[in-house]
Design an enzyme around this catalytic site. Structure first.
Site, PDB file in Angstrom:
ATOM      1  CE  LYS A 102     -17.989  -6.281  34.304  1.00 51.67           C
ATOM      2  NZ  LYS A 102     -18.291  -5.761  36.074  1.00 51.67           N
ATOM      3  CE1 TYR A 135       7.654   2.736  15.410  1.00 46.22           C
ATOM      4  CE2 TYR A 135       6.276   2.791  17.356  1.00 46.22           C
ATOM      5  CZ  TYR A 135       6.560   3.264  15.841  1.00 46.22           C
ATOM      6  OH  TYR A 135       5.379   3.183  14.727  1.00 46.22           O
ATOM      7  CG  MET A 141       1.348   0.905  14.947  1.00 42.71           C
ATOM      8  SD  MET A 141       0.435   2.318  16.224  1.00 42.71           S
ATOM      9  CE  MET A 141      -0.890   1.764  15.785  1.00 42.71           C
ATOM     10  NE  ARG A 190     -17.479  -0.674  40.585  1.00 41.36           N
ATOM     11  CZ  ARG A 190     -17.600  -1.909  40.025  1.00 41.36           C
ATOM     12  NH1 ARG A 190     -16.162  -1.970  39.550  1.00 41.36           N
ATOM     13  NH2 ARG A 190     -18.192  -2.946  39.951  1.00 41.36           N
TER      14      ARG A 190
HETATM   15  C1  PLP Z   1     -17.199  -6.812  36.642  1.00 38.97           C
HETATM   16  C2  PLP Z   1     -18.712  -7.033  37.608  1.00 38.97           C
HETATM   17  C3  PLP Z   1     -18.814  -8.789  37.526  1.00 38.97           C
HETATM   18  C4  PLP Z   1     -17.676 -10.062  38.083  1.00 38.97           C
HETATM   19  O1  PLP Z   1     -16.473  -9.690  38.412  1.00 38.97           O
HETATM   20  P1  PLP Z   1     -15.047 -10.713  38.304  1.00 38.97           P
HETATM   21  O2  PLP Z   1     -14.462  -9.880  39.313  1.00 38.97           O
HETATM   22  O3  PLP Z   1     -14.719 -10.306  37.296  1.00 38.97           O
HETATM   23  O4  PLP Z   1     -15.992 -11.308  38.718  1.00 38.97           O
HETATM   24  C5  PLP Z   1     -19.826  -9.107  38.963  1.00 38.97           C
HETATM   25  N1  PLP Z   1     -20.992  -8.017  39.750  1.00 38.97           N
HETATM   26  C6  PLP Z   1     -20.676  -6.937  38.845  1.00 38.97           C
HETATM   27  C7  PLP Z   1     -21.567  -5.859  39.665  1.00 38.97           C
HETATM   28  C8  PLP Z   1     -19.867  -6.025  37.561  1.00 38.97           C
HETATM   29  O5  PLP Z   1     -19.603  -5.451  37.405  1.00 38.97           O
END
Ligand code: PLP
Length: 351
Positions: free
Chosen positions: A39, A249, A297, A133
């Site tokens: 992702k 800055y 920046m 979550r």
């Molecule tokens: C992002 C994610 C992972 C990977 O987690 P890491 O801590 O980056 O190894 C695995 N499972 C789910 C559901 C995730 O959202």
């Protein structure tokens, strides 16, 4: 149009290292095999780089968060190799999944119903065992609608695998309890840090992300995981500073003597945030070049005292050994990777 000239930023990517990290994590996963969380554009490194390198190493399970990410990864994999963690939030997501064969992760009772109503098919199911979550609540696991799902991978996600926390064993216990209610083809609990918690957490498939890309969430992984991404930024201008001159800055740094400074193409949009602050430095052949003043920046200014031979156009290394960079910058290893941005030329690291 003329060819795009090279960027003053480059991100050197080590294909051998990402492949080795996957093999290491798969090896540490006991009897299980490792998948890969890709992702956020493979945590900022680029799916065009990461996915083919991981597939070549043997990885056959990929996880993205958004459907837009699935569209980008789908051409690089077989549809059955790809899951979308956020699940079907709309009927359009259901239709996309059915048309492409990409698997949704069902996270709630409404998502389960939406998937089944839309024609459904093979999916993954996420159970929330305490991270609060995404995922079906433990209180809902006996709901009949869930029994109608054809589950490829039953999964849950650990909240605190990077710590020695009682939450880990508690989540493991709840995941076992949930597992007994379903007959998925595979079960999956561990992220990168979870892999280091041992074989009990591995089940059939693990889901590392961070450590594929060089992240070290637990000390057990420190020796085994290799750095993958090496950012470099070019010096755009040399500047002589006189005692009393102020830099950047708010003129936060004041030169105490005459000195040589380099103006470097590196800023917020490249993931280089002000939190690197006074402790940060770039380097050239191991020579440390401390930052002078604030990141301003698109630029930082460095003290070239240790490397007076450098000139405009020379490349400087941004120190990106992730555990060290996290300590210096105060950013998490996840943030250091995912904020790298779009202005780097991503290219293979020469051997
Ligand atoms: C992002 C994610 C992972 C990977 O987690 P890491 O801590 O980056 O190894 C695995 N499972 C789910 C559901 C995730 O959202």
């Amino acid at each position: 149009m003329a060819d795009l000239p090279p960027s003053s930023l480059r991100l050197l990517l080590d294909e051998g290292a990402i492949a080795a990290n996957w093999r290491t994590l798969s090896g540490l996963s006991g009897g299980a095999v490792a998948g890969a969380a890709v992702k956020a554009n493979a945590y900022g490194l680029g799916v065009e780089f990461a996915v083919p390198a991981l597939r070549e190493a043997g990885c056959a399970d990929f996880y993205v968060a958004h459907w837009g990410e699935a569209a980008k990864v789908a051409p690089l994999v077989k549809p059955t190799e790809l899951s979308v963690l956020h699940g079907p939030l709309t009927d359009e997501h259901v239709a996309f999944a059915i048309a492409t064969g990409v698997r949704p992760v069902i996270n709630s009772l409404p998502q389960a119903k939406r998937w089944l109503d839309g024609g459904g098919g093979i999916c993954d199911l996420m159970i929330d065992t305490g991270i609060n979550r995404l995922g079906v609540a433990m209180a809902d696991i006996a709901e009949p609608v869930l029994q109608e799902l054809q589950i490829e991978t039953l999964m849950s996600h650990l909240s605190s695998a990077d710590e020695d926390s009682a939450a880990n064993a508690a989540q493991l216990g709840l995941f076992r309890q949930a597992s007994a209610k379903f007959s998925p083809r595979r079960r999956s609990l561990a992220n990168s840090a979870g892999i280091a918690l041992g074989a009990d957490y591995a089940f059939d498939i693990t889901r590392p992300g961070l450590s594929l890309y060089g992240g070290v969430p637990r000390p057990e992984l420190a020796e085994a995981i290799q750095q993958v991404a090496f950012p470099q930024a070019a010096i755009m201008q040399l500047r002589k500073l006189a005692a009393g001159d102020r830099v950047g800055y708010n003129g936060e740094y004041t030169a105490r003597r005459d000195m040589l400074a380099g103006i470097v193409s590196l800023g917020y949009a490249d993931g280089f945030l002000r939190s690197w602050g006074a402790r940060g430095a770039l380097s050239s052949n191991g020579r440390m070049l401390p930052l002078l003043g604030k990141v301003s920046m698109d630029m930082v200014v460095v003290d070239l005292g240790a490397a007076p031979d450098l000139k405009e156009g020379d490349w400087l290394d941004v120190p990106y050994h992730l555990p060290d960079a996290a300590r210096t910058s105060g950013l998490s290893q996840y943030e250091l990777l995912t904020t790298l941005g779009k202005r780097y030329d991503r290219q293979s690291k020469p051997a």
